[in-house]
Design an enzyme around this catalytic site. Structure first.
Site, short mmCIF file in Angstrom:
data_model
loop_
_atom_site.label_atom_id
_atom_site.label_comp_id
_atom_site.label_asym_id
_atom_site.label_seq_id
_atom_site.Cartn_x
_atom_site.Cartn_y
_atom_site.Cartn_z
CG HIS A 157 -1.67 -1.24 1.46
ND1 HIS A 157 -2.93 -1.52 0.97
CD2 HIS A 157 -1.29 -2.35 2.15
CE1 HIS A 157 -3.30 -2.74 1.36
NE2 HIS A 157 -2.31 -3.27 2.07
CB SER A 278 13.09 23.13 -14.63
OG SER A 278 12.29 24.30 -14.70
CE LYS A 284 11.42 20.11 -11.10
NZ LYS A 284 10.13 19.77 -10.54
CD GLU A 291 8.29 12.77 -15.34
OE1 GLU A 291 7.30 13.45 -15.07
OE2 GLU A 291 9.39 13.27 -15.61
#
Ligand code: ARG
Length: 459
Positions: A157, A278, A284, A291
């Site tokens: 979980h 970024s 970043k 992704e």
């Protein structure tokens, strides 16, 4: 003006829209090498069986090689009016060698031709997927070997469950990818029957030798039913379903990498080579490759559903609907190979943050099960009661804002008087993982065993 292949029956050429919806050359030119291999095998067989002369077959086979190099050198002009790769190649052969070109299509149809080309193309992709999977598995094995005894939290979980080893977590993916590998191998073995010589749908009255062409093209045998041979796209669907399951595994791992590389987790550092920055936020470092791998499942699964849907209502034998098979498989294959390669790069380059993993492993009462097991083993308590006592100890630690090993013996004994100092030996995460030596368990000795087994299997 009427078509040069079937102009006999037609007085007029196609409308521009008809040509646009009908043409597949824009994408099926990717099967040029397979089309030429199939035609060369067919030509050799036509000569061996005496259906065409050796001289004509030789001219065809030579001409086809010339066309292959024209295509490889980018000199070939593909024509939409010629609809697809099969007719583009045949028309060019006519330019090159003249009349003998007209004999190539004897005892053959575009229906068995396209099934053959597409099978050969898909078979190559199965081989590529197998290779890509092996490379990724090797990268995971290296991670697993290096971190066989590094401790990290195991989750259920996404809540801390029990400590596991880094190596064990890596090896879980090796098992998944190993099943993907065997799925691709099974599918490859099953698909390896030649459609060539099924002709349009019914076979042919020419004395062709289908064993000969099957062998020349690396098939195990000719397909046994001509109707099935030209209508079957199971092989493409199996490729897409194997690819979907594999991409699903890659996507789960990608999701973990996204989570693990966040500032909140800091379990792994991805290399600069496999990260992006970024344009506005200077700090970043984003896990874009992970992704995108996570997103690829969408189009791969989409291709599977699309082709299933195309096929589900088609009466036997060939229908033009089947021309829609290729773009789905091409796109899925391209993206699966890219995802495999990107994942291999990320895994080879990434650094596990051992101190952060170990610190996280110790948080969240991850050794509560070990404590309950100690109560069972040492105090002979029934497991249900041990579960309850441990639960009370966890509640106590939580109220105090500390972890289980930070409770004093007095505090423990206030919950259950028989608890002794010895309990602290099982509360550490290293002892916890070392104790889980059951087959398939997370103990470093077991992980190393599995690394060894897979290394041998992949050697
Ligand atoms: N371009 C077609 C395809 O991809 C080739 C087969 C055409 N056959 C036919 N009978 N029209 O399926």
């Amino acid at each position: 003006n009427a078509n040069q292949m079937w102009g006999g029956r037609f007085a007029a050429g196609p409308d521009a829209i008809m040509e646009a919806i009908n043409a597949s050359i824009g994408f099926d030119q990717r099967m040029a090498a397979q089309d030429i291999a199939g035609s060369r095998a067919h030509a050799a067989m036509l000569a061996a069986t005496g259906i065409v002369s050796d001289k004509d077959a030789e001219a065809m086979r030579e001409g086809l090689l010339t066309i292959l190099s024209e295509i490889e050198e980018g000199k070939f002009v593909f024509s939409t009016a010629l609809e697809d790769i099969h007719m583009n190649v045949e028309a060019r052969l006519k330019d090159l060698i003249g009349d003998p070109a007209g004999r190539l299509h004897t005892g053959r149809s575009r229906n068995d031709q396209v099934a053959t080309d597409f099978k050969l193309w898909t078979r190559d992709q199965m081989d590529a997927a197998i290779e890509g999977l092996q490379a990724l598995m090797r990268a995971l094995l290296e991670q697993a070997e290096q971190g066989a005894d590094w401790v990290m939290p195991g989750f259920t979980h996404l809540q801390t469950a029990q400590p596991v080893t880094w190596g064990h977590h890596m090896m879980a993916y090796v098992e998944m990818l190993g099943r993907d590998l065997s799925r691709f191998r099974d599918a490859r073995a099953r698909m390896n029957e030649s459609p060539l010589g099924a002709a349009a749908l019914a076979g042919t009255s020419y004395p062709i030798d289908r064993d000969m062409t099957a062998q020349a093209l690396g098939f195990d045998r000719p397909a046994a039913n001509s109707l099935d041979a030209v209508s079957d796209r199971d092989f493409a669907l199996e490729f897409l379903s194997c690819a979907s399951i594999c991409a699903m595994h890659l996507s789960r791992f990608a999701e973990e990498l996204v989570i693990w590389s966040s500032a909140q987790f800091r379990f792994v550092t991805l290399s600069d080579r496999f990260s992006t920055g970024s344009s506005i936020m200077p700090q970043k470092k984003n896990p874009d490759a992970a992704e995108l791998i996570r997103a690829k499942i969408g189009r791969i699964f989409g291709a599977n559903v699309a082709l299933m849907t195309v096929m589900k209502g088609l009466p036997l034998a060939y229908s033009k609907d089947m021309q829609e098979d290729k773009e789905q498989v091409f796109d899925a294959a391209d993206n699966l190979m890219l995802a495999l390669a990107a994942m291999t790069g990320m895994v080879s380059d990434m650094t596990a943050n051992r101190p952060a993993l170990e610190a996280a492993a110790a948080h969240g009462f991850s050794t509560a099960t070990d404590l309950a097991d100690w109560l069972v083993r040492v105090l002979d308590m029934p497991f249900r009661e041990a579960h309850h006592v441990t639960g009370s100890l966890v509640a106590k630690a939580e109220a105090k804002g500390c972890d289980l090993p930070d409770l004093s013996l007095d505090e423990m004994q206030a919950v259950h008087s028989a608890i002794t100092e010895d309990v602290f030996t099982v509360l550490g995460v290293h002892n916890s993982v070392a104790s889980r030596t059951s087959y398939g368990g997370t103990a470093p000795v077991r992980v190393r065993e599995q690394v060894g087994r897979w290394k041998e299997a992949l050697a």
